[in-house]
Write an enzyme that holds these catalytic residues in place. Structure first.
Site, PDB file in Angstrom:
ATOM      1  N   GLY A  46       0.394  -1.403   0.059  1.00  0.00           N
ATOM      2  CA  GLY A  46      -0.064  -0.240   0.104  1.00  0.00           C
ATOM      3  C   GLY A  46       0.823   1.316   0.150  1.00  0.00           C
ATOM      4  O   GLY A  46       1.869   1.274   0.551  1.00  0.00           O
ATOM      5  N   GLN A  51       3.248   9.856   0.954  1.00  0.00           N
ATOM      6  CA  GLN A  51       4.594   9.161   0.591  1.00  0.00           C
ATOM      7  C   GLN A  51       5.609   9.307  -0.038  1.00  0.00           C
ATOM      8  O   GLN A  51       6.606   9.154   0.019  1.00  0.00           O
ATOM      9  CB  GLN A  51       4.618   7.686   1.076  1.00  0.00           C
ATOM     10  CG  GLN A  51       4.054   7.339   2.606  1.00  0.00           C
ATOM     11  CD  GLN A  51       3.688   5.396   2.474  1.00  0.00           C
ATOM     12  OE1 GLN A  51       2.698   5.288   2.196  1.00  0.00           O
ATOM     13  NE2 GLN A  51       4.703   4.541   2.986  1.00  0.00           N
ATOM     14  N   CYS A  95       5.522   0.014   7.652  1.00  0.00           N
ATOM     15  CA  CYS A  95       5.462   1.175   6.817  1.00  0.00           C
ATOM     16  C   CYS A  95       6.781   1.564   5.845  1.00  0.00           C
ATOM     17  O   CYS A  95       7.781   1.349   6.426  1.00  0.00           O
ATOM     18  CB  CYS A  95       5.237   1.704   7.254  1.00  0.00           C
ATOM     19  SG  CYS A  95       4.853   4.100   6.789  1.00  0.00           S
ATOM     20  N   LEU A  96       6.525   1.404   4.856  1.00  0.00           N
ATOM     21  CA  LEU A  96       7.614   1.856   3.304  1.00  0.00           C
ATOM     22  C   LEU A  96       8.640   3.160   3.679  1.00  0.00           C
ATOM     23  O   LEU A  96       9.639   3.668   3.748  1.00  0.00           O
ATOM     24  CB  LEU A  96       7.459   2.196   2.318  1.00  0.00           C
ATOM     25  CG  LEU A  96       6.871   0.862   1.626  1.00  0.00           C
ATOM     26  CD1 LEU A  96       5.913   1.618   0.187  1.00  0.00           C
ATOM     27  CD2 LEU A  96       8.203  -0.262   1.280  1.00  0.00           C
ATOM     28  N   HIS A 137      -4.246   1.547   7.018  1.00  0.00           N
ATOM     29  CA  HIS A 137      -3.244   2.389   7.279  1.00  0.00           C
ATOM     30  C   HIS A 137      -2.669   3.574   6.433  1.00  0.00           C
ATOM     31  O   HIS A 137      -1.890   4.458   7.229  1.00  0.00           O
ATOM     32  CB  HIS A 137      -2.103   0.759   7.486  1.00  0.00           C
ATOM     33  CG  HIS A 137      -0.590   0.682   7.580  1.00  0.00           C
ATOM     34  ND1 HIS A 137       0.069   0.683   7.757  1.00  0.00           N
ATOM     35  CD2 HIS A 137       0.002   1.940   6.076  1.00  0.00           C
ATOM     36  CE1 HIS A 137       1.717   1.438   7.843  1.00  0.00           C
ATOM     37  NE2 HIS A 137       1.332   2.220   6.960  1.00  0.00           N
ATOM     38  N   GLU A 138      -3.171   3.193   5.758  1.00  0.00           N
ATOM     39  CA  GLU A 138      -3.184   4.270   3.923  1.00  0.00           C
ATOM     40  C   GLU A 138      -3.846   5.010   4.302  1.00  0.00           C
ATOM     41  O   GLU A 138      -3.448   6.972   4.051  1.00  0.00           O
ATOM     42  CB  GLU A 138      -3.146   3.371   2.480  1.00  0.00           C
ATOM     43  CG  GLU A 138      -2.390   2.541   2.711  1.00  0.00           C
ATOM     44  CD  GLU A 138      -1.143   3.120   2.731  1.00  0.00           C
ATOM     45  OE1 GLU A 138      -0.485   3.914   2.392  1.00  0.00           O
ATOM     46  OE2 GLU A 138      -0.573   2.012   3.412  1.00  0.00           O
ATOM     47  N   HIS A 141      -2.278   7.394   7.011  1.00  0.00           N
ATOM     48  CA  HIS A 141      -1.188   8.052   6.054  1.00  0.00           C
ATOM     49  C   HIS A 141      -2.011   9.898   5.679  1.00  0.00           C
ATOM     50  O   HIS A 141      -1.370  10.698   6.131  1.00  0.00           O
ATOM     51  CB  HIS A 141      -0.837   7.513   4.544  1.00  0.00           C
ATOM     52  CG  HIS A 141       0.439   7.135   5.574  1.00  0.00           C
ATOM     53  ND1 HIS A 141       1.775   7.549   5.955  1.00  0.00           N
ATOM     54  CD2 HIS A 141       0.828   5.267   5.532  1.00  0.00           C
ATOM     55  CE1 HIS A 141       2.254   6.352   6.183  1.00  0.00           C
ATOM     56  NE2 HIS A 141       1.654   5.269   5.724  1.00  0.00           N
TER      57      HIS A 141
HETATM   58 NI    NI Z   1       2.668   3.152   6.051  1.00  0.00          NI
END
Ligand code: NI
Length: 190
Positions: A46, A51, A95-96, A137-138, A141
């Protein structure tokens, strides 16, 4: 298509609320394509626009490579909102933007989500399990929230040195990143 660098923990853009998208132009289409490519390149499941440094209410996800996500189509969601939720489920998240940090987070297990697709049609969808997890989660963000914000202060304290390293870019990733500006050095003690 091109891959975009991912903003790491410490960048202000990750703490900001993304703006409502009123119209999908070529710019948004390009952004969504690039987000899909960036996500694939970084083996993510995701990715939210914050991000990649864009404050737009756009997220992409693809869990089709996961055991729990087989048969689930990749999705792009614009202006997503949760209209119903049910249950509770604790699961480890990563998370990236926060490489090599994984912690358990409690979230609703099932959600009803409303969003616009790339044609700006309104779509309502039910999601549970892994899919519901990634969407939440996204969506966090897009609201300037990280999974770290769901942890106890004790847990966060334990992660402090690790997070400091990420802020300084002292971290290895297989994808391009944007490191937060290094904080000004503290004045020397007298
Ligand atoms: Ni994340």
């Amino acid at each position: 298509m091109s891959t975009l660098p991912i903003y790491l923990y410490g960048n202000e853009v990750l703490k900001k609320k993304a703006k409502h998208v009123t119209e999908v132009t070529d710019r948004e289409i390009t952004l969504i394509r690039d987000m899909f490519e960036t996500m694939a390149e970084s083996s993510g499941i995701g990715l939210a626009a914050n991000q990649v440094g864009e404050l737009k209410q756009i997220l992409v996800l693809d869990i089709s490579d996961m055991e729990a996500g087989k048969g689930t189509k990749p999705l792009a969601m614009i202006n997503p909102e949760i209209i119903d939720e049910e249950g509770e489920w604790e699961m480890e998240e990563g998370c990236l933007s926060i490489p090599d940090v994984r912690e358990k987070v409690k979230r609703p297990e099932r959600i009803q989500v409303r969003f616009n697709d790339v044609n700006m049609n309104e779509v309502e969808m039910e999601a549970d399990g892994m899919l519901a997890r990634v969407i939440q989660h996204e969506m966090d963000h897009l609201n300037g929230v990280l999974f770290l914000d769901h942890l106890s202060s004790t847990k966060r304290t334990l992660l402090r040195s690790r997070l400091k390293k990420i802020m300084k870019g002292d971290v290895e990733t297989t994808y391009d990143v944007v490191v937060a500006a290094e904080p000004k050095s503290k004045p020397k003690k007298r």
